[in-house]
Design a protein around this motif. Structure first.
Motif, PDB file in Angstrom:
ATOM      1  N   CYS A  14      -8.268 -15.279   2.577  1.00  0.00           N
ATOM      2  CA  CYS A  14      -7.925 -14.350   3.654  1.00  0.00           C
ATOM      3  C   CYS A  14      -6.571 -13.686   3.409  1.00  0.00           C
ATOM      4  O   CYS A  14      -6.419 -12.473   3.583  1.00  0.00           O
ATOM      5  CB  CYS A  14      -7.933 -15.079   4.995  1.00  0.00           C
ATOM      6  N   LEU A  72      -6.598  -5.116   3.540  1.00  0.00           N
ATOM      7  CA  LEU A  72      -7.617  -5.069   4.580  1.00  0.00           C
ATOM      8  C   LEU A  72      -7.053  -5.546   5.920  1.00  0.00           C
ATOM      9  O   LEU A  72      -6.175  -6.395   5.974  1.00  0.00           O
ATOM     10  CB  LEU A  72      -8.802  -5.962   4.201  1.00  0.00           C
ATOM     11  N   SER A  73      -7.578  -4.984   6.982  1.00  0.00           N
ATOM     12  CA  SER A  73      -7.240  -5.476   8.317  1.00  0.00           C
ATOM     13  C   SER A  73      -7.961  -6.795   8.552  1.00  0.00           C
ATOM     14  O   SER A  73      -8.871  -7.171   7.802  1.00  0.00           O
ATOM     15  CB  SER A  73      -7.679  -4.464   9.381  1.00  0.00           C
ATOM     16  N   HIS A  74      -7.582  -7.505   9.615  1.00  0.00           N
ATOM     17  CA  HIS A  74      -8.275  -8.756   9.928  1.00  0.00           C
ATOM     18  C   HIS A  74      -9.761  -8.508  10.158  1.00  0.00           C
ATOM     19  O   HIS A  74     -10.612  -9.298   9.717  1.00  0.00           O
ATOM     20  CB  HIS A  74      -7.656  -9.406  11.159  1.00  0.00           C
ATOM     21  N   ARG A  82       0.802  -1.220   0.000  1.00  0.00           N
ATOM     22  CA  ARG A  82       0.000   0.000   0.000  1.00  0.00           C
ATOM     23  C   ARG A  82       0.836   1.271   0.000  1.00  0.00           C
ATOM     24  O   ARG A  82       0.413   2.297  -0.535  1.00  0.00           O
ATOM     25  CB  ARG A  82      -0.924   0.028   1.232  1.00  0.00           C
ATOM     26  N   GLU A 133     -11.602  -6.146   8.866  1.00  0.00           N
ATOM     27  CA  GLU A 133     -12.232  -5.862   7.575  1.00  0.00           C
ATOM     28  C   GLU A 133     -12.394  -7.128   6.749  1.00  0.00           C
ATOM     29  O   GLU A 133     -13.404  -7.288   6.046  1.00  0.00           O
ATOM     30  CB  GLU A 133     -11.410  -4.817   6.821  1.00  0.00           C
ATOM     31  N   VAL A 134     -11.405  -8.032   6.817  1.00  0.00           N
ATOM     32  CA  VAL A 134     -11.534  -9.312   6.112  1.00  0.00           C
ATOM     33  C   VAL A 134     -12.712 -10.094   6.685  1.00  0.00           C
ATOM     34  O   VAL A 134     -13.504 -10.692   5.940  1.00  0.00           O
ATOM     35  CB  VAL A 134     -10.240 -10.140   6.215  1.00  0.00           C
ATOM     36  N   GLU A 159     -15.387  -8.880   8.079  1.00  0.00           N
ATOM     37  CA  GLU A 159     -16.629  -8.246   7.625  1.00  0.00           C
ATOM     38  C   GLU A 159     -16.903  -8.557   6.158  1.00  0.00           C
ATOM     39  O   GLU A 159     -18.054  -8.779   5.765  1.00  0.00           O
ATOM     40  CB  GLU A 159     -16.540  -6.737   7.843  1.00  0.00           C
ATOM     41  N   ARG A 160     -15.859  -8.579   5.345  1.00  0.00           N
ATOM     42  CA  ARG A 160     -16.022  -8.848   3.906  1.00  0.00           C
ATOM     43  C   ARG A 160     -16.465 -10.283   3.651  1.00  0.00           C
ATOM     44  O   ARG A 160     -17.300 -10.537   2.778  1.00  0.00           O
ATOM     45  CB  ARG A 160     -14.704  -8.568   3.185  1.00  0.00           C
ATOM     46  N   GLU A 177      -5.784  -6.240  -1.132  1.00  0.00           N
ATOM     47  CA  GLU A 177      -6.601  -5.071  -0.842  1.00  0.00           C
ATOM     48  C   GLU A 177      -6.161  -4.347   0.412  1.00  0.00           C
ATOM     49  O   GLU A 177      -6.702  -3.296   0.749  1.00  0.00           O
ATOM     50  CB  GLU A 177      -8.073  -5.481  -0.741  1.00  0.00           C
ATOM     51  N   LEU A 194      -6.987 -11.120   0.522  1.00  0.00           N
ATOM     52  CA  LEU A 194      -7.659  -9.884   0.925  1.00  0.00           C
ATOM     53  C   LEU A 194      -6.738  -8.999   1.750  1.00  0.00           C
ATOM     54  O   LEU A 194      -6.723  -7.778   1.598  1.00  0.00           O
ATOM     55  CB  LEU A 194      -8.929 -10.213   1.713  1.00  0.00           C
ATOM     56  N   ALA A 195      -5.931  -9.623   2.613  1.00  0.00           N
ATOM     57  CA  ALA A 195      -5.015  -8.848   3.443  1.00  0.00           C
ATOM     58  C   ALA A 195      -3.924  -8.198   2.604  1.00  0.00           C
ATOM     59  O   ALA A 195      -3.549  -7.050   2.841  1.00  0.00           O
ATOM     60  CB  ALA A 195      -4.400  -9.746   4.523  1.00  0.00           C
TER      61      ALA A 195
END
Length: 200
Positions: A150, A159-161, A66, A163-164, A166-167, A157, A153-154
């Motif tokens: 998982c 994402l935090s754990h 990122r 957020e993963v 929730e997704r 994208e 996504l981390a």
């Protein structure tokens, strides 16, 4: 003018980081190949917990993906930057752990049958983006589908754990378990093929 081994050691990661800046996942896979064991070793020395160290590795390479534009060559090499990130993320995680001593007791138990969204598959997107000959690609391919999802996504994208979770609809503890076990499996795969650099 020819480059000696130390010059090559410094220049190659710079090329990989340039690929990351262009959004090319192969650059991230090469950086992971090259530095993941050293990042893990630093995190483990600070955190003294394998689970937390594995999660810190995920934090570091998600940040590399990122925030590659934050790298400043005038302040040192890519190696120095990545290892500073390792130290910083491990310290952050240690502080959070000390602030929340009850955190581990609130996690859900691992549930491999937990439902998760299948409409979009970032795991396949990440896998396709990695070069065929990359050891990381092969390491990623051995993971179970839910671990791939998982981890992807981390990393893909950022994402935090939470957020993963929730997704995907998975419990938070399940997400953490899949990421941790996925990274451990990838690390073992790389170590078996001579890519353990923790002692360098």
């Amino acid at each position: 003018m020819t480059l000696d081994a130390s010059d090559l050691e410094a220049e190659q990661p710079q090329l990989w980081l340039s690929q990351v800046l262009r959004g090319e996942q192969v650059g991230l896979s090469c950086l992971f190949d090259h530095f993941s064991s050293r990042v893990y070793a630093i995190a483990l020395r600070i955190l003294r917990n394998e689970q937390d160290a594995e999660e810190a590795v995920a934090d570091v390479f998600a940040q590399v993906w990122r925030r590659a534009a934050d790298f400043d060559r005038a302040r040192g090499s890519v190696a120095a930057w990545v290892l500073r990130l390792a130290h910083s993320r491990a310290i952050d995680r240690l502080r959070r752990r000390r602030a929340r001593p009850d955190l581990d007791t609130t996690l859900h138990p691992d549930d491999p049958d937990a439902p998760y969204e299948v409409a979009r598959d970032p795991a396949q997107e990440l896998l396709t983006g990695l070069e065929t000959q990359s050891l990381v690609r092969h390491a990623f391919a051995i993971l179970k589908p839910e671990q791939q999802r998982c981890v992807a996504l981390a990393f893909l994208e950022g994402l935090s754990h939470q957020e993963v979770a929730e997704r995907t609809g998975m419990p938070l503890g399940t997400v953490k378990s899949h990421v941790r076990r996925g990274l451990m499996a990838m690390r073992s795969f790389l170590q078996e093929r001579g890519h353990d650099r923790a002692d360098e």
